[in-house]
Design an enzyme around this catalytic site. Sequence first.
Site, mmCIF file in Angstrom:
data_model
loop_
_atom_site.group_PDB
_atom_site.id
_atom_site.type_symbol
_atom_site.label_atom_id
_atom_site.label_comp_id
_atom_site.label_asym_id
_atom_site.label_seq_id
_atom_site.Cartn_x
_atom_site.Cartn_y
_atom_site.Cartn_z
ATOM 1 N N GLY A 68 0.751 -1.247 0.026
ATOM 2 C CA GLY A 68 0.007 0.489 0.130
ATOM 3 C C GLY A 68 0.987 1.494 -0.118
ATOM 4 N N CYS A 69 0.202 2.191 0.562
ATOM 5 C CA CYS A 69 0.609 3.540 0.026
ATOM 6 C C CYS A 69 2.597 3.504 1.863
ATOM 7 C CB CYS A 69 -0.073 4.283 1.154
ATOM 8 S SG CYS A 69 0.954 5.786 1.572
#
Length: 263
Positions: free
Chosen positions: A73-74
């Site tokens: 993810g981020c």
Amino acid sequence: MMIRKNVLGVALATFSLYGILHEVTSRASAYPTLPEPVIVAKTGNDKPIGQMTAPPDDSRPGITPSSVVFAGGCFWGVQSIFQHVRGVTATRAGYDGGARDTAQYERVSEGDTGHAESVEVEYDPTLVSFGTLMRIFFTVALDPTQIDQQFPDTGPQYRSVIFTRTAQQAREAEAYIAQLDAAHIFAQPIATHVQPDKAFTGAEREHQNFAARYPHNIYIETYDAPRLDALRASFPASWRTEPVLALSTAPGSLRMSNDSGRK
């Protein structure tokens, strides 16, 4: 445009704050208790894989810290998690899985470069094992059952990957995923891939140490702060209060090749 890209305006316009908090609270209340990885024996001739020159995992005193790349993810939040782990000596947010000439934020955000937002983690194996790093990754850094998504961020650039730098790391990662799936720890099969790291590229300056520099950013407060709370609660022996803000210079990694600070 992803929710975190435009920070406040897009976040509040696209999602109700109640909905965001409900999602994170539900996830935070369900952090699993993962078993220790089963020890995978070394072969005796474990060499770095691909084009990397990072040393193999070794617990001998004085060895250069090992390194590995996690994507989940981020990269803001993943970097923040590992910065608070004892034994981690440096980190760097960046891109992995695609060609070096497309490793820029705008291009990667389009989702068609093959890159995943990633974090290079240097660690001292005399203080923290690769197995512990994997336990932390699967417990609090992400939901490993999601495919091409983490929280509100969607697209292949947010997929879950462990980019290994030695054959031993690859064996341990594959064995641990199989162990967790066999134990049915999660309701769905783990979607995390294990791939050799060959072209990690550091992200732009503005993305480095982002959570530490902007703790009150709405994305950080909503999605990443609860994960740090979970790290502290689930891994008290591994928790360090002050984050390690040093940027990695692991052998074989690219330095900040696009370090202009321009977005």
